[in-house]
Design an enzyme around this catalytic site. Structure first.
Site, mmCIF file in Angstrom:
data_model
loop_
_atom_site.group_PDB
_atom_site.id
_atom_site.type_symbol
_atom_site.label_atom_id
_atom_site.label_comp_id
_atom_site.label_asym_id
_atom_site.label_seq_id
_atom_site.Cartn_x
_atom_site.Cartn_y
_atom_site.Cartn_z
ATOM 1 N N ASP A 283 0.858 -1.183 0.000
ATOM 2 C CA ASP A 283 0.000 0.000 0.000
ATOM 3 C C ASP A 283 0.895 1.235 0.000
ATOM 4 O O ASP A 283 1.739 1.392 0.889
ATOM 5 C CB ASP A 283 -0.886 -0.048 1.259
ATOM 6 C CG ASP A 283 -1.743 1.192 1.417
ATOM 7 O OD1 ASP A 283 -1.853 1.982 0.463
ATOM 8 O OD2 ASP A 283 -2.290 1.372 2.521
ATOM 9 N N ASP B 243 -3.537 2.298 -5.517
ATOM 10 C CA ASP B 243 -2.248 2.231 -4.808
ATOM 11 C C ASP B 243 -2.127 1.025 -3.885
ATOM 12 O O ASP B 243 -1.337 1.037 -2.951
ATOM 13 C CB ASP B 243 -1.983 3.529 -4.044
ATOM 14 C CG ASP B 243 -2.828 3.650 -2.799
ATOM 15 O OD1 ASP B 243 -3.991 3.208 -2.831
ATOM 16 O OD2 ASP B 243 -2.333 4.181 -1.799
ATOM 17 N N GLU B 244 -2.917 -0.007 -4.131
ATOM 18 C CA GLU B 244 -2.836 -1.194 -3.281
ATOM 19 C C GLU B 244 -2.891 -2.465 -4.120
ATOM 20 O O GLU B 244 -3.750 -2.604 -4.976
ATOM 21 C CB GLU B 244 -4.007 -1.212 -2.284
ATOM 22 C CG GLU B 244 -3.957 -0.050 -1.317
ATOM 23 C CD GLU B 244 -5.163 0.003 -0.394
ATOM 24 O OE1 GLU B 244 -5.733 -1.056 -0.087
ATOM 25 O OE2 GLU B 244 -5.523 1.123 0.000
HETATM 26 MG MG LIG Z 1 -2.304 4.110 0.326
#
Ligand SMILES: [Mg+2]
Length: 414
Positions: free
Chosen positions: A13, A108-109
């Site tokens: 993350d 973003d993960e």
């Molecule tokens: Mg993040």
């Protein structure tokens, strides 16, 4: 239920992704409090705060006014979805050099599945991923990595040591290390769920951990509760892939886009964008809903049905129809937002033939489908302004491509 023998999930993350991305791309922003805001509204709130802005109490959801009060030096940067998507794709390629990605959970993960040999060297793997990302993408856009027995625990681990963290939660760390967390720290425990747990006398992770499966099911009012508690205990609970049930886009309209013909123009663009995503995912839709927002919280929706289709022409015809009905019903006044959703999905190849189809209409539909496919191809090759059915002028630039945390727009969306 299976209990993995080794930590088989890695969760990665990025830290303050949008803000760090802007700082990575523009060195003048580094070491400064930065807040990324959506493109199109002055009365908006922050979608990401840089780590220098966070100590001022600025986070996702803080209003622009409040952010300015809390930190007069803050730099506001308008979100650039197309840039983030390109970056996202580069990031995926970079991570894949170290470990295959099993699922992209948001812009973003990502989640990865680890082999036993990889899990044995969990820390070395995390260090390597971070190094490759630093070399390839840059030192400012850091990430936090969690490795554990399942995805829920790996995601929790990734949150435990932000920013630029690494945490391994293995059998021997459970449940002890979880007890330092608050209920709300766990992904999936919302404010509402916290209140329900509280009513059941569960006020901390210790209580949650000792919850009987049946009891958990009752509190959640779904089997999800049982799955959640089992996952906390380290059982291998696979997160089901979300089944796509619709393709839709919505848009708030600026003051000069509220006349009926402007609303329709915007709705057409939203429809074309949803249709492109539908085709890219190889679906057909058999229904469309057209919703206009009137003032603050009043909405009017009309729905149209058609034979399972995947061509722009079918969708635009339906939209025109629905729009006409709205106008006739006198609903097209003071419109503040518009949403178009394609639903009733079926697989692309499935039953396009209909007993009552005349040869002519089948042929015509096939022709419109190939026109749509052709337009998609040209747009991919020559850019989004190259060709489309009708005007491409919308309110603001990034139509149909707002960053939603649940959906990563593809380059074709721009
Ligand atoms: Mg993040």
């Amino acid at each position: 239920m299976r209990k993995p023998t080794h930590a088989e999930k890695l969760y990665l993350d990025f830290d303050s992704f949008f803000a760090s991305a802007e700082q990575q791309l523009n060195s003048a922003l580094r070491d400064r409090p930065v807040a990324v805001v959506p493109l199109d509204s002055p009365h908006t709130s922050v979608i990401a705060a840089s780590r220098q802005a966070k100590p001022y109490g600025i986070k996702t959801g803080t209003s622009v006014r409040e952010a300015r009060e809390k930190c007069p030096d803050i730099v506001f940067v308008s979100a650039r979805p197309d840039v983030y998507v390109k970056l996202h794709n580069r990031i995926l390629e970079t991570i894949e050099r170290c470990v295959p990605i099993a699922a992209v959970r948001s812009i973003d993960e990502v989640a990865c599945h680890l082999l036993e040999s990889e899990a044995r060297q969990a820390q070395a793997l995390a260090v390597r991923i971070k190094r490759v990302l630093r070399d390839e993408i840059g030192p400012v856009l850091t990430c936090s990595i969690g490795i554990s027995l399942n995805e829920l625990l790996a995601k929790i681990a990734a949150e435990m040591d932000k920013p630029d963290g690494f945490v391994l939660l293995d059998h021997e760390d459970l449940p002890g290390r979880l007890f330092d967390l608050e209920l709300r720290d766990l992904p999936g425990i919302s404010k509402g769920m916290e209140a329900r747990l509280d009513q059941a006398g569960i006020v901390d992770i210790k209580g949650l951990w000792s919850l009987a499966p049946k009891h958990a099911r009752a509190i959640w009012n779904s089997v999800e509760g049982e799955r959640f508690v089992s996952a906390l205990h380290g059982y291998a609970i696979e997160k089901p892939e979300t089944v796509k049930r619709m393709f839709g886009h919505g848009r708030n309209l600026p003051a000069d886009w509220r006349a009926p013909e402007k609303v329709l123009q915007c709705a057409r663009l939203l429809t074309l964008s949803a249709a492109r995503r539908l085709r890219r995912s190889h679906y057909r839709a058999a229904a469309m809903s057209y919703t206009v927002g009137v003032r603050r919280d009043n909405r009017v929706t009309l729905e149209g049905q058609f034979r399972p289709a995947r061509d722009d022409r079918s969708f635009l015809d339906c939209l025109n129809n629905l729009h006409q009905k709205m106008v006739e019903a006198g609903e097209m006044r003071n419109i503040s937002s518009v949403t178009v959703v394609l639903h009733d999905l079926s697989a692309e190849q499935e039953g396009t033939h209909d007993l009552f189809d005349t040869g002519e209409s089948v042929k015509q539909r096939a022709q419109w489908e190939s026109v749509s496919d052709l337009i998609d191809k040209i747009r991919v090759r020559h850019g989004s302004k190259a060709l489309s059915l009708g005007s491409t002028q919308g309110p603001g630039d990034y139509i149909g491509s707002k960053i939603a945390f649940g959906r990563i727009p593809e380059p074709e969306d721009f």
